[in-house]
Design a protein around this motif. Structure first.
Motif, PDB file in Angstrom:
ATOM      1  N   VAL A  35       0.853  -1.185   0.000  1.00  0.00           N
ATOM      2  CA  VAL A  35       0.000   0.000   0.000  1.00  0.00           C
ATOM      3  C   VAL A  35       0.894   1.241   0.000  1.00  0.00           C
ATOM      4  CG1 VAL A  35      -1.864   1.257   1.123  1.00  0.00           C
ATOM      5  CG2 VAL A  35      -1.748  -1.233   1.328  1.00  0.00           C
ATOM      6  N   VAL A  36       0.735   2.082  -1.013  1.00  0.00           N
ATOM      7  CA  VAL A  36       1.464   3.339  -1.122  1.00  0.00           C
ATOM      8  C   VAL A  36       0.436   4.466  -1.066  1.00  0.00           C
ATOM      9  CG1 VAL A  36       3.060   4.732  -2.487  1.00  0.00           C
ATOM     10  CG2 VAL A  36       3.179   2.222  -2.595  1.00  0.00           C
ATOM     11  N   VAL A  37       0.595   5.391  -0.128  1.00  0.00           N
ATOM     12  CA  VAL A  37      -0.326   6.518   0.010  1.00  0.00           C
ATOM     13  C   VAL A  37       0.318   7.766  -0.577  1.00  0.00           C
ATOM     14  CG1 VAL A  37      -1.639   7.961   1.621  1.00  0.00           C
ATOM     15  CG2 VAL A  37      -1.340   5.515   2.090  1.00  0.00           C
ATOM     16  N   LEU A  38      -0.419   8.438  -1.475  1.00  0.00           N
ATOM     17  CA  LEU A  38       0.062   9.664  -2.111  1.00  0.00           C
ATOM     18  C   LEU A  38      -0.722  10.863  -1.601  1.00  0.00           C
ATOM     19  CD1 LEU A  38       0.176   8.393  -5.827  1.00  0.00           C
ATOM     20  CD2 LEU A  38       1.898   8.092  -4.044  1.00  0.00           C
ATOM     21  N   ASP A  39      -0.051  12.021  -1.557  1.00  0.00           N
ATOM     22  CA  ASP A  39      -0.755  13.223  -1.117  1.00  0.00           C
ATOM     23  C   ASP A  39      -1.437  13.895  -2.300  1.00  0.00           C
ATOM     24  OD1 ASP A  39       1.156  14.652  -2.528  1.00  0.00           O
ATOM     25  OD2 ASP A  39       2.212  15.382  -0.756  1.00  0.00           O
TER      26      ASP A  39
ATOM     27  N   GLY B 233       0.443  14.091  -5.490  1.00  0.00           N
ATOM     28  CA  GLY B 233       0.966  12.853  -6.049  1.00  0.00           C
ATOM     29  C   GLY B 233       2.284  12.428  -5.436  1.00  0.00           C
ATOM     30  N   GLN B 234       2.705  13.078  -4.354  1.00  0.00           N
ATOM     31  CA  GLN B 234       3.939  12.718  -3.678  1.00  0.00           C
ATOM     32  C   GLN B 234       3.697  11.561  -2.708  1.00  0.00           C
ATOM     33  OE1 GLN B 234       7.224  14.507  -3.907  1.00  0.00           O
ATOM     34  NE2 GLN B 234       6.178  14.942  -5.845  1.00  0.00           N
ATOM     35  N   VAL B 235       4.658  10.653  -2.588  1.00  0.00           N
ATOM     36  CA  VAL B 235       4.524   9.506  -1.697  1.00  0.00           C
ATOM     37  C   VAL B 235       4.569   9.989  -0.247  1.00  0.00           C
ATOM     38  CG1 VAL B 235       5.560   7.354  -0.909  1.00  0.00           C
ATOM     39  CG2 VAL B 235       5.517   7.906  -3.359  1.00  0.00           C
ATOM     40  N   MET B 236       3.511   9.661   0.525  1.00  0.00           N
ATOM     41  CA  MET B 236       3.458  10.028   1.939  1.00  0.00           C
ATOM     42  C   MET B 236       3.983   8.910   2.820  1.00  0.00           C
ATOM     43  SD  MET B 236      -0.181  12.020   2.481  1.00  0.00           S
ATOM     44  CE  MET B 236       0.130  12.191   4.241  1.00  0.00           C
ATOM     45  N   GLU B 237       3.508   7.699   2.565  1.00  0.00           N
ATOM     46  CA  GLU B 237       3.953   6.556   3.370  1.00  0.00           C
ATOM     47  C   GLU B 237       3.689   5.255   2.627  1.00  0.00           C
ATOM     48  OE1 GLU B 237       1.300   5.389   6.760  1.00  0.00           O
ATOM     49  OE2 GLU B 237       0.613   7.445   6.511  1.00  0.00           O
ATOM     50  N   CYS B 238       4.378   4.209   3.063  1.00  0.00           N
ATOM     51  CA  CYS B 238       4.234   2.875   2.481  1.00  0.00           C
ATOM     52  C   CYS B 238       4.182   1.864   3.615  1.00  0.00           C
ATOM     53  CB  CYS B 238       5.417   2.519   1.582  1.00  0.00           C
ATOM     54  SG  CYS B 238       5.791   3.728   0.290  1.00  0.00           S
ATOM     55  N   ASN B 239       3.449   0.774   3.404  1.00  0.00           N
ATOM     56  CA  ASN B 239       3.524  -0.301   4.395  1.00  0.00           C
ATOM     57  C   ASN B 239       4.750  -1.162   4.089  1.00  0.00           C
ATOM     58  OD1 ASN B 239       2.690  -1.838   2.207  1.00  0.00           O
ATOM     59  ND2 ASN B 239       1.064  -2.906   3.322  1.00  0.00           N
ATOM     60  N   ALA B 240       4.987  -2.166   4.927  1.00  0.00           N
ATOM     61  CA  ALA B 240       6.206  -2.979   4.796  1.00  0.00           C
ATOM     62  C   ALA B 240       6.278  -3.686   3.448  1.00  0.00           C
ATOM     63  CB  ALA B 240       6.280  -3.986   5.939  1.00  0.00           C
ATOM     64  N   ALA B 241       5.139  -4.198   2.978  1.00  0.00           N
ATOM     65  CA  ALA B 241       5.134  -4.921   1.708  1.00  0.00           C
ATOM     66  C   ALA B 241       5.475  -3.983   0.551  1.00  0.00           C
ATOM     67  CB  ALA B 241       3.769  -5.580   1.485  1.00  0.00           C
ATOM     68  N   ALA B 242       4.925  -2.773   0.586  1.00  0.00           N
ATOM     69  CA  ALA B 242       5.203  -1.809  -0.480  1.00  0.00           C
ATOM     70  C   ALA B 242       6.671  -1.378  -0.454  1.00  0.00           C
ATOM     71  CB  ALA B 242       4.294  -0.595  -0.331  1.00  0.00           C
ATOM     72  N   THR B 243       7.218  -1.193   0.730  1.00  0.00           N
ATOM     73  CA  THR B 243       8.631  -0.803   0.847  1.00  0.00           C
ATOM     74  C   THR B 243       9.534  -1.849   0.216  1.00  0.00           C
ATOM     75  OG1 THR B 243       8.198   0.456   2.872  1.00  0.00           O
ATOM     76  CG2 THR B 243      10.470  -0.245   2.481  1.00  0.00           C
ATOM     77  N   ALA B 244       9.234  -3.125   0.472  1.00  0.00           N
ATOM     78  CA  ALA B 244      10.037  -4.205  -0.111  1.00  0.00           C
ATOM     79  C   ALA B 244       9.929  -4.199  -1.643  1.00  0.00           C
ATOM     80  CB  ALA B 244       9.588  -5.549   0.448  1.00  0.00           C
ATOM     81  N   ILE B 245       8.729  -3.953  -2.157  1.00  0.00           N
ATOM     82  CA  ILE B 245       8.529  -3.921  -3.609  1.00  0.00           C
ATOM     83  C   ILE B 245       9.304  -2.766  -4.232  1.00  0.00           C
ATOM     84  CG2 ILE B 245       6.798  -3.438  -5.399  1.00  0.00           C
ATOM     85  CD1 ILE B 245       4.780  -5.005  -3.626  1.00  0.00           C
ATOM     86  N   LEU B 246       9.221  -1.585  -3.631  1.00  0.00           N
ATOM     87  CA  LEU B 246       9.883  -0.409  -4.192  1.00  0.00           C
ATOM     88  C   LEU B 246      11.400  -0.506  -4.075  1.00  0.00           C
ATOM     89  CD1 LEU B 246       7.466   2.344  -2.841  1.00  0.00           C
ATOM     90  CD2 LEU B 246       7.596   1.439  -5.169  1.00  0.00           C
TER      91      LEU B 246
END
Length: 377
Positions: free
Chosen positions: A190-194, A197-210
């Motif tokens: 899960v990637v949350v954008l403001d 369109g800027q990235v605000m936060e990511c969960n652990a799974a999204a961080t690993a993917i990115l």
């Protein structure tokens, strides 16, 4: 107390109270302000819950003791224990002076700390907790006046609101963490954008993917796809979500597949707008959620929970997990280093215990089980 009730002073002390709602460490500063205002030697907040075994935690502002006093056994002996919530009382409201001086609580705890006069209130919060608000003076100081009592009565509802606000914020954080954990366990990034369109936060799974930079990454604070055509479509979806009418419900937008330079199956991706209420302002506010799923990622539920859910043996559970990851019976047997006939015997037992008759059905019930939502063993 007249000088203490000026608009400037009230703004200062109420601001300190509500600062403490957002940051519990600020309670010490708030209590120090109360202590100085009332000429007290201590101003304290006793944190406890309505359980027999919880002996409490004291957050205190005083010149000669620590700010935090955990597990103080004297709390339960206080004559103020059990007073009616949301009322301000003093010693003379609960005991005579002679009874107070003769009490074990005064002799063993208060007197050694120079405490004689006590102003007290219990505050009941919405979660069933009871917080004790205490202000004390030494015997050499005058007793609390009616003006002092009225001043504390003025503060009491604000302290209660601040405590309830802190509880709400803390609960929201816990729920958010729980949802993030559940998404990560299901391997959903899960990637949350403001609103920009800027990235605000990511969960652990999204961080690993990115972090893998295999088809998706963050560049200049924005989520980007590796290939031009994929990135063009992704940015179109994000812009569409950002332009959704404000104040509406969550709107599910178009899904897409994002190709991966590694050659593995593409990421499954969905972009969803997040409706902001009319009070949401500031430089950053959540506006878009991007959900990413690895379509060929392996699943690895806690073996213990899978056994409990389906009443399988460890060997049967290991086989079922391999099958849920898309392996054939022969491939699973090879990985587990067991004979094919043994694997077939395990599979027959699994079918019997789960009530299914086909391997595809077994995979479905395993993937739909709650076992994936727990942290790994």
């Amino acid at each position: 107390m007249g000088e203490h009730l000026s608009p400037e002073f009230l703004s200062q002390i109420l601001g300190a109270i509500y600062d403490a709602a957002l940051n519990e460490a600020a309670w010490v500063t708030c209590l120090q302000l109360v202590r100085n205002t009332l000429g007290a030697n201590y101003a304290s907040l006793i944190v406890r819950h309505e359980t027999i075994d919880d002996i409490g935690l004291i957050v205190s502002a005083g010149s000669d003791q620590s700010d935090i006093d955990p597990g103080n056994p004297h709390i339960a002996m206080s004559p103020f224990t059990g007073i009616k919530p949301d009322q301000v009382v003093t010693i003379k409201d609960v005991l005579t002076e002679a009874e107070w001086r003769a009490s074990w609580y005064y002799r063993s705890y208060c007197a050694p700390q120079g405490v004689f006069h006590v102003l007290a209130a219990d505050i009941a919060t919405r979660n069933g907790g009871v917080y004790g608000f205490r202000v004390t003076r030494p015997e050499t100081s005058p007793d609390f006046s009616q003006a002092d009592i009225d001043f504390c009565r003025l503060l009491l509802p604000h302290i209660k609101r601040a405590l309830n606000l802190h509880l709400s914020i803390h609960q929201d954080r816990k729920v958010s963490t729980l949802y993030s954990h559940a998404m990560a366990q299901m391997m959903v990034g899960v990637v949350v954008l403001d609103q920009n369109g800027q990235v605000m936060e990511c969960n652990a799974a999204a961080t690993a993917i990115l972090d893998a930079k295999d088809g998706l990454s963050v560049a200049g604070g924005q989520l980007e796809a590796s290939y031009v055509e994929d990135n063009r479509k992704l940015q179109t979806l994000v812009r569409s979500a950002l332009s959704s009418p404000p104040g509406g419900h969550l709107a599910l937008n178009e899904a897409m597949s994002v190709s991966r330079p590694s050659g593995r199956l593409g990421w499954g991706l969905i972009v969803q707008s997040i409706a902001s209420d009319q009070w949401t302002e500031g430089k950053q506010r959540p506006s878009v959620a991007v959900f990413v799923r690895d379509t060929e990622g392996r699943v690895d539920p806690p073996v213990r929970l899978a056994q409990q859910l389906f009443h399988l043996t460890p060997a049967e559970t290991a086989l079922a997990i391999q099958l849920a990851n898309g392996l054939s019976l022969e491939e699973a047997a090879e990985i587990l280093n067991i004979k094919r006939n043994t694997a077939r015997a395990h599979l027959r037992s699994i079918f019997s215990k789960t009530g299914v008759r086909r391997q595809t059905e077994l995979v479905r019930i395993f993937l739909n089980s709650v076992a994936w939502l727990s942290a790994a063993d």
